[in-house]
Design an enzyme around this catalytic site. Sequence first.
Site, PDB file in Angstrom:
ATOM      1  N   SER A  64       2.825  19.132  11.387  1.00 30.99           N
ATOM      2  CA  SER A  64       1.212  18.700  11.445  1.00 30.99           C
ATOM      3  C   SER A  64       0.359  19.350  12.246  1.00 30.99           C
ATOM      4  O   SER A  64      -0.477  19.291  12.588  1.00 30.99           O
ATOM      5  CB  SER A  64       1.163  17.099  11.265  1.00 30.99           C
ATOM      6  OG  SER A  64       1.997  16.521  12.480  1.00 30.99           O
ATOM      7  N   ASP A 102      10.191  19.826  13.378  1.00 30.41           N
ATOM      8  CA  ASP A 102      10.166  20.132  11.961  1.00 30.41           C
ATOM      9  C   ASP A 102      10.568  21.579  11.584  1.00 30.41           C
ATOM     10  O   ASP A 102       9.867  22.558  12.151  1.00 30.41           O
ATOM     11  CB  ASP A 102       8.656  19.898  11.500  1.00 30.41           C
ATOM     12  CG  ASP A 102       8.385  18.525  10.768  1.00 30.41           C
ATOM     13  OD1 ASP A 102       9.548  17.932  10.231  1.00 30.41           O
ATOM     14  OD2 ASP A 102       7.199  18.335  10.466  1.00 30.41           O
ATOM     15  N   LYS A 132      13.952  18.335  11.289  1.00 23.52           N
ATOM     16  CA  LYS A 132      13.549  17.757  10.323  1.00 23.52           C
ATOM     17  C   LYS A 132      13.360  18.579   8.969  1.00 23.52           C
ATOM     18  O   LYS A 132      12.711  19.642   9.121  1.00 23.52           O
ATOM     19  CB  LYS A 132      12.387  16.814  10.574  1.00 23.52           C
ATOM     20  CG  LYS A 132      11.910  15.947   9.268  1.00 23.52           C
ATOM     21  CD  LYS A 132      11.094  14.808   9.343  1.00 23.52           C
ATOM     22  CE  LYS A 132       9.608  15.142   9.876  1.00 23.52           C
ATOM     23  NZ  LYS A 132       9.196  15.929   8.817  1.00 23.52           N
ATOM     24  N   GLU A 201       7.604   8.661   3.481  1.00 28.53           N
ATOM     25  CA  GLU A 201       5.981   8.847   3.634  1.00 28.53           C
ATOM     26  C   GLU A 201       5.398   8.589   2.436  1.00 28.53           C
ATOM     27  O   GLU A 201       5.741   8.765   1.267  1.00 28.53           O
ATOM     28  CB  GLU A 201       5.710  10.405   4.091  1.00 28.53           C
ATOM     29  CG  GLU A 201       4.349  10.667   4.362  1.00 28.53           C
ATOM     30  CD  GLU A 201       3.804  11.937   5.114  1.00 28.53           C
ATOM     31  OE1 GLU A 201       4.707  12.729   5.558  1.00 28.53           O
ATOM     32  OE2 GLU A 201       2.631  12.104   5.368  1.00 28.53           O
TER      33      GLU A 201
HETATM   34  O1  KIV Z   1       4.541  16.728  10.420  1.00 23.02           O
HETATM   35  C1  KIV Z   1       4.491  15.521  10.539  1.00 23.02           C
HETATM   36  O2  KIV Z   1       3.719  14.990  11.351  1.00 23.02           O
HETATM   37  C2  KIV Z   1       5.447  14.677   9.805  1.00 23.02           C
HETATM   38  C3  KIV Z   1       5.172  13.233   9.852  1.00 23.02           C
HETATM   39  C4  KIV Z   1       4.063  12.746   9.224  1.00 23.02           C
HETATM   40  C5  KIV Z   1       6.257  12.616   9.776  1.00 23.02           C
HETATM   41  O3  KIV Z   1       5.931  15.110   9.162  1.00 23.02           O
END
Ligand code: KIV
Length: 283
Positions: A64, A102, A132, A201
């Site tokens: 994000s 991520d 993640k 989510e």
């Molecule tokens: O990228 C992100 O912020 C996320 C969260 C919304 C869990 O994956």
Amino acid sequence: MCKFAADFINILMSVHVQNTRMTTAKLRQMKQNGEKIAMLTSYDYTLARLVDEAGIDMLLVGDSGSNVVCGTQYTLPITVDEMIFLTKGVVRAAQHALVVCDMPFGSYQISEEDALRNAVKMMKESGCDALKLEGGEEILPVIKHMIQAGIPVMGHLGLTPQSVNQFGGYGLRAKEQAEAEKLLHDAKLLDQAGCFSIVLEKIPAALAQEVTKAVSCPVIGIGAGNGCDGQVLVLHDMLGLNQGFKPKFLRHFAQLGETVKNAVGEYITAVKDSTFPNSEESY
Ligand code: KIV
């Protein structure tokens, strides 16, 4: 202070930090104890330091960051190197929180070998504690490969924003029985494969609660109700910095957007009317 005393204090402080550092084992223990887990996103040193000092359990350098830091509409454009750049600052800030990064779109979908190469690069260069990945059974071999290599992996099911073009938007997921059953099945597979945690989510609260009870690893919800083991929000959203974005699941814990605008407005006025800097603010 003599060098011996300074060294001794440094050793004591590093032992203290090590003891208070969040680990995947402590997170699992928190689930078993029924202690809720608090997670927030972060993308830079300054804010991550404040969030860490406030006592957050996990910091997520989410993709994000593509939206929040770079202003893109979707999360898809951010690259491995850009994620590493953002994560380095957050890792420097984190004294206690476990830092999860991520894996961006395209970095783990091409082949198992390519995914592991990217995962190792992200762990080595960013210094994060875990990665993640979005998806269930379809990416299970990749996840197993990473866990076998010693990388702690967090799963992400439900609304997986990297699939926005397939979903056709950011609507609620798993409303229908077939998708709900697949999600539960996927969560069990991720748990059995050794994921240390799973993000759910934007799915119905009852389904999220069922998944949370069905798996042994901690489940962290965002728009997934109160039955999860913990919650995550995008920092800029919950601080009210992302004005105009207010989905049902989001609570504004502050209105920093207004605070920033007011402060900047006052600064502009002070510059224009020559009241800043004053004599005390001058050399
Ligand atoms: O990228 C992100 O912020 C996320 C969260 C919304 C869990 O994956």
